[in-house]
Design an enzyme around this catalytic site. Structure first.
Site, short mmCIF file in Angstrom:
data_model
loop_
_atom_site.label_atom_id
_atom_site.label_comp_id
_atom_site.label_asym_id
_atom_site.label_seq_id
_atom_site.Cartn_x
_atom_site.Cartn_y
_atom_site.Cartn_z
N HIS A 49 -2.73 7.10 7.13
CA HIS A 49 -1.82 8.06 6.47
C HIS A 49 -2.60 9.27 5.93
O HIS A 49 -2.14 10.40 6.03
CB HIS A 49 -1.13 7.41 5.27
CG HIS A 49 0.14 6.68 5.60
ND1 HIS A 49 1.24 7.29 6.15
CD2 HIS A 49 0.49 5.38 5.42
CE1 HIS A 49 2.21 6.39 6.30
NE2 HIS A 49 1.78 5.22 5.87
N HIS B 141 -4.13 0.97 7.63
CA HIS B 141 -2.81 1.62 7.69
C HIS B 141 -2.78 2.80 6.71
O HIS B 141 -2.33 3.90 7.07
CB HIS B 141 -1.74 0.57 7.35
CG HIS B 141 -0.33 1.09 7.34
ND1 HIS B 141 0.63 0.68 8.24
CD2 HIS B 141 0.29 2.00 6.54
CE1 HIS B 141 1.77 1.31 7.98
NE2 HIS B 141 1.58 2.12 6.95
N GLU B 142 -3.28 2.57 5.50
CA GLU B 142 -3.23 3.63 4.47
C GLU B 142 -4.21 4.76 4.79
O GLU B 142 -3.89 5.93 4.59
CB GLU B 142 -3.49 3.05 3.08
CG GLU B 142 -2.49 1.99 2.63
CD GLU B 142 -1.03 2.37 2.83
OE1 GLU B 142 -0.70 3.56 2.71
OE2 GLU B 142 -0.23 1.48 3.11
N CYS C 273 6.23 -0.03 7.00
CA CYS C 273 5.77 1.15 6.29
C CYS C 273 6.91 1.64 5.42
O CYS C 273 8.06 1.72 5.89
CB CYS C 273 5.36 2.22 7.30
SG CYS C 273 4.78 3.74 6.52
N LEU C 274 6.63 1.97 4.17
CA LEU C 274 7.69 2.41 3.26
C LEU C 274 8.34 3.72 3.73
O LEU C 274 9.45 4.03 3.31
CB LEU C 274 7.15 2.55 1.83
CG LEU C 274 6.71 1.23 1.17
CD1 LEU C 274 6.06 1.51 -0.18
CD2 LEU C 274 7.86 0.27 1.02
N GLY D 274 0.83 -1.19 0.00
CA GLY D 274 0.00 0.00 0.00
C GLY D 274 0.87 1.25 0.00
O GLY D 274 2.01 1.21 0.46
N GLN E 198 2.81 9.86 1.30
CA GLN E 198 4.14 9.23 1.23
C GLN E 198 4.91 9.62 -0.02
O GLN E 198 6.11 9.35 -0.12
CB GLN E 198 4.00 7.70 1.30
CG GLN E 198 3.51 7.25 2.67
CD GLN E 198 3.39 5.74 2.72
OE1 GLN E 198 2.41 5.18 2.25
NE2 GLN E 198 4.40 5.08 3.26
ZN ZN Z 1 2.72 3.41 5.82
#
Ligand code: ZN
Length: 189
Positions: free
Chosen positions: A153, A149-150, A107-108, A45, A50
């Site tokens: 964000h 999670h997304e 998480c990226l 995701g 991000q």
């Molecule tokens: Zn993340």
């Protein structure tokens, strides 16, 4: 085009995303670039924040993960998870629909940092798709985790905000280092 993924310490990660009212050519391009960026990073995701854009837009694809199942229901009937992949969610609204479940998350924007996070195991989701069409579904497993999670964000929330105190305390030195490194890079720009 592969975009730069911003890391923890960048202020955009704490911004609440603006709602998207129209699917403009710029939004279409952003969606395509976000998929390309997510695939290049082997993520499941990616949220607009991000890649430095505070908008209510996220892309998800759980098909690459085979050891963590997902469930899907559309209109109350079981459906193939792959049928809605890759998934674009615009202005998503997520409502808990089940008992809490604990599972690993990364998480990226937090390279090399992983933790167990407890979240509702099943959620109802309503959003707009890439064409601006309303969609709704119920999901569980990895997909429910990814959606939450997304969506966090998009509201300026990060998985570190969902960690239990002990886990976060253990990771604090790494988090502080990452934040300092990000701020250093930003100061040079
Ligand atoms: Zn993340």
């Amino acid at each position: 085009m592969i975009l730069e993924i911003v890391k923890y310490g960048h202020p955009v990660l704490r911004k609440k995303g603006e709602r998207i009212e129209t699917i403009t050519p710029e939004i279409k391009k952003l969606i395509a670039d976000m998929f390309e960026t997510m695939e290049a990073s082997h993520g499941v995701g990616l949220a607009a924040q991000q890649v430095g854009v505070a908008k209510q837009l996220t892309v998800i694809d759980v098909r690459g993960v085979t050891d963590r199942p997902s469930t899907l229901e559309i209109n109350g009937k079981p459906a193939e998870v792959a049928s809605i992949m890759p998934l674009v969610l615009i202005n998503p609204v997520v409502t808990p629909a089940g008992e809490p479940a604990t599972g690993g998350e990364g998480c990226l924007s937090f390279p090399e940092i992983f933790a167990e996070i407890t979240r509702p195991g099943t959620v109802d989701v309503s959003a707009l798709d890439a064409k601006g069409k309303p969609i709704s579904f119920r999901c569980g497993g990895l997909l429910a985790r990814a959606v939450q999670h997304e969506t966090d964000h998009l509201n300026g929330l990060l998985f570190i905000d969902r960690m239990d105190k002990k886990t976060k305390a253990e990771l604090q030195p790494e988090l502080d280092d990452l934040q300092a490194a990000t701020k250093k890079v930003l100061a040079k720009k």
